[in-house]
Scaffold this motif. Structure first.
Motif, mmCIF file in Angstrom:
data_model
loop_
_atom_site.group_PDB
_atom_site.id
_atom_site.type_symbol
_atom_site.label_atom_id
_atom_site.label_comp_id
_atom_site.label_asym_id
_atom_site.label_seq_id
_atom_site.Cartn_x
_atom_site.Cartn_y
_atom_site.Cartn_z
ATOM 1 N N ASN A 65 0.839 -1.191 0.000
ATOM 2 C CA ASN A 65 0.000 0.000 0.000
ATOM 3 C C ASN A 65 0.880 1.248 0.000
ATOM 4 O O ASN A 65 2.057 1.205 0.379
ATOM 5 N N ALA A 66 0.305 2.360 -0.438
ATOM 6 C CA ALA A 66 1.099 3.572 -0.637
ATOM 7 C C ALA A 66 0.390 4.784 -0.043
ATOM 8 O O ALA A 66 -0.789 4.729 0.321
ATOM 9 N N VAL A 67 1.127 5.879 0.024
ATOM 10 C CA VAL A 67 0.595 7.125 0.558
ATOM 11 C C VAL A 67 0.991 8.265 -0.366
ATOM 12 O O VAL A 67 2.072 8.247 -0.966
ATOM 13 N N ALA A 68 0.093 9.240 -0.537
ATOM 14 C CA ALA A 68 0.378 10.463 -1.288
ATOM 15 C C ALA A 68 0.047 11.648 -0.391
ATOM 16 O O ALA A 68 -0.921 11.606 0.376
ATOM 17 N N VAL A 69 0.845 12.714 -0.501
ATOM 18 C CA VAL A 69 0.766 13.815 0.458
ATOM 19 C C VAL A 69 0.430 15.128 -0.246
ATOM 20 O O VAL A 69 1.126 15.537 -1.186
ATOM 21 N N VAL A 70 -0.639 15.764 0.212
ATOM 22 C CA VAL A 70 -0.968 17.125 -0.214
ATOM 23 C C VAL A 70 -0.354 18.055 0.824
ATOM 24 O O VAL A 70 -0.937 18.310 1.879
ATOM 25 N N LEU A 71 0.864 18.521 0.543
ATOM 26 C CA LEU A 71 1.605 19.373 1.476
ATOM 27 C C LEU A 71 1.343 20.828 1.108
ATOM 28 O O LEU A 71 1.668 21.268 0.005
ATOM 29 N N GLU A 72 0.788 21.581 2.048
ATOM 30 C CA GLU A 72 0.285 22.918 1.733
ATOM 31 C C GLU A 72 1.045 24.009 2.479
ATOM 32 O O GLU A 72 1.340 23.888 3.669
ATOM 33 N N HIS A 73 1.354 25.076 1.741
ATOM 34 C CA HIS A 73 1.915 26.309 2.297
ATOM 35 C C HIS A 73 0.844 27.389 2.161
ATOM 36 O O HIS A 73 0.169 27.465 1.128
ATOM 37 N N PRO A 74 0.652 28.242 3.164
ATOM 38 C CA PRO A 74 -0.455 29.207 3.102
ATOM 39 C C PRO A 74 -0.376 30.170 1.926
ATOM 40 O O PRO A 74 -1.407 30.630 1.433
ATOM 41 N N ASP A 75 0.829 30.480 1.451
ATOM 42 C CA ASP A 75 0.978 31.428 0.350
ATOM 43 C C ASP A 75 1.449 30.773 -0.945
ATOM 44 O O ASP A 75 1.024 31.161 -2.031
ATOM 45 N N ARG A 76 2.309 29.772 -0.837
ATOM 46 C CA ARG A 76 2.908 29.174 -2.032
ATOM 47 C C ARG A 76 2.057 28.072 -2.641
ATOM 48 O O ARG A 76 2.289 27.666 -3.775
ATOM 49 N N GLY A 77 1.100 27.549 -1.915
ATOM 50 C CA GLY A 77 0.209 26.539 -2.473
ATOM 51 C C GLY A 77 0.582 25.131 -2.074
ATOM 52 O O GLY A 77 0.887 24.854 -0.912
ATOM 53 N N VAL A 78 0.581 24.215 -3.046
ATOM 54 C CA VAL A 78 0.806 22.789 -2.813
ATOM 55 C C VAL A 78 2.144 22.385 -3.423
ATOM 56 O O VAL A 78 2.465 22.762 -4.556
ATOM 57 N N LEU A 79 2.908 21.603 -2.668
ATOM 58 C CA LEU A 79 4.219 21.163 -3.141
ATOM 59 C C LEU A 79 4.070 19.921 -4.012
ATOM 60 O O LEU A 79 3.419 18.946 -3.621
ATOM 61 N N MET A 80 4.681 19.961 -5.201
ATOM 62 C CA MET A 80 4.637 18.829 -6.118
ATOM 63 C C MET A 80 6.042 18.553 -6.643
ATOM 64 O O MET A 80 6.950 19.385 -6.505
ATOM 65 N N LEU A 81 6.215 17.384 -7.223
ATOM 66 C CA LEU A 81 7.489 16.992 -7.812
ATOM 67 C C LEU A 81 7.351 16.936 -9.327
ATOM 68 O O LEU A 81 6.346 16.444 -9.847
ATOM 69 N N GLU A 116 11.812 12.587 2.906
ATOM 70 C CA GLU A 116 12.760 11.910 2.026
ATOM 71 C C GLU A 116 12.751 12.490 0.616
ATOM 72 O O GLU A 116 13.807 12.649 -0.006
ATOM 73 N N GLU A 117 11.568 12.804 0.099
ATOM 74 C CA GLU A 117 11.463 13.213 -1.299
ATOM 75 C C GLU A 117 11.593 14.718 -1.509
ATOM 76 O O GLU A 117 11.952 15.156 -2.609
ATOM 77 N N THR A 118 11.285 15.518 -0.477
ATOM 78 C CA THR A 118 11.282 16.969 -0.674
ATOM 79 C C THR A 118 12.217 17.723 0.254
ATOM 80 O O THR A 118 12.588 18.856 -0.044
ATOM 81 N N GLY A 119 12.563 17.145 1.406
ATOM 82 C CA GLY A 119 13.383 17.856 2.377
ATOM 83 C C GLY A 119 12.589 18.710 3.349
ATOM 84 O O GLY A 119 13.161 19.321 4.250
ATOM 85 N N TRP A 120 11.258 18.748 3.204
ATOM 86 C CA TRP A 120 10.405 19.535 4.093
ATOM 87 C C TRP A 120 9.759 18.643 5.146
ATOM 88 O O TRP A 120 9.436 17.482 4.889
ATOM 89 N N ALA A 121 9.538 19.228 6.318
ATOM 90 C CA ALA A 121 8.781 18.542 7.363
ATOM 91 C C ALA A 121 7.289 18.730 7.101
ATOM 92 O O ALA A 121 6.854 19.802 6.668
ATOM 93 N N ALA A 122 6.521 17.688 7.351
ATOM 94 C CA ALA A 122 5.063 17.753 7.235
ATOM 95 C C ALA A 122 4.477 17.796 8.642
ATOM 96 O O ALA A 122 4.704 16.883 9.440
ATOM 97 N N GLY A 150 6.231 22.359 7.289
ATOM 98 C CA GLY A 150 6.949 22.747 8.494
ATOM 99 C C GLY A 150 8.322 23.294 8.156
ATOM 100 O O GLY A 150 8.504 23.990 7.156
ATOM 101 N N GLU A 151 9.302 22.931 8.966
ATOM 102 C CA GLU A 151 10.645 23.461 8.771
ATOM 103 C C GLU A 151 11.378 22.717 7.663
ATOM 104 O O GLU A 151 11.033 21.592 7.299
#
Length: 214
Positions: A65-81, A116-122, A150-151
């Motif tokens: 099974n897998a997981v996908a993450v909608v990582l959101e910044h209040p001004d920059r939007g959603v982080l994608m690869l 691991e994939e982006t370097g950002w904390a969720a 996050g950081e």
């Protein structure tokens, strides 16, 4: 006469849900045998009995099974690869995603994969959807998690995953409409988050603006 005037197909009634629809014909399985197995994937043949057709053997792919993450910044939007996939020879935008380790909680996997994939904390992660995205030939479940950025933890573990890019809320509908999101799980996660108000108002505003311009 218009076919719609004589159409007997039932209408969905939200008050009744699935209970108000004709019963779905049930397919029965009667055993399986393994064709291939590894640490990553297995291929099985399942003996299937359709309701009216003759029995046959159906190929089923089984993966973690897998997981996908909608990582959101209040001004920059959603982080994608921005990723290239050699299997389909496609390049496009994807949500950070990956397999869930044995015994790992989906939310914990989302936090790990994001780092691991982006370097950002969720931070403040929340599971909002679980779906099988290819239930005709696989039983793999995709878990979708929304989190706030996050950081900065440092660079991603490998540059091979593709560079990260922020997509502003008002541009999410644009990248979806132009087929720049290259896989079904990422499209599903974004559309669900936008439709059911999980993102900040900018995403909805972008959709309204695009409709008005259209």
């Amino acid at each position: 006469m218009n076919r719609a005037d004589t159409d007997s197909t039932p209408l969905y009634d939200p008050a009744l849900g699935l209970a108000g629809l004709p019963s779905a014909p049930r397919w029965e399985s009667a055993g399986q045998r393994s064709l291939y197995r590894s640490d990553w994937v297995s291929l099985d043949l399942i003996a299937v009995r359709p309701p009216t057709a003759p029995p046959y053997e159906h190929h089923v792919v089984r993966t973690a099974n897998a997981v996908a993450v909608v990582l959101e910044h209040p001004d920059r939007g959603v982080l994608m690869l921005h990723r290239h996939r050699f299997i389909t020879e496609t390049t496009g935008l994807e949500l950070p995603a990956g397999g869930i380790d044995p015994g790992e909680d989906p939310v914990a996997a989302a936090v790990r994969e994001t780092a691991e994939e982006t370097g950002w904390a969720a931070v403040r992660p929340r599971l909002f959807l679980t779906r099988c995205v290819s239930n005709g030939n696989s039983d793999q479940l995709f878990h979708f998690v929304h989190a706030e950025v996050g950081e900065w933890l440092g660079g991603p573990e490998s540059p091979d995953e593709g560079p990260a890019v922020w997509v502003r809320h008002e541009h999410l509908r644009d990248v979806l409409g132009r087929d720049l999101v290259s896989c079904a799980p990422s499209s599903l996660g974004l559309l669900h988050a936008m439709t059911f108000g999980l993102l900040r108002d900018g995403a909805a505003a972008g959709s309204v603006q695009a409709r008005e311009q259209g």
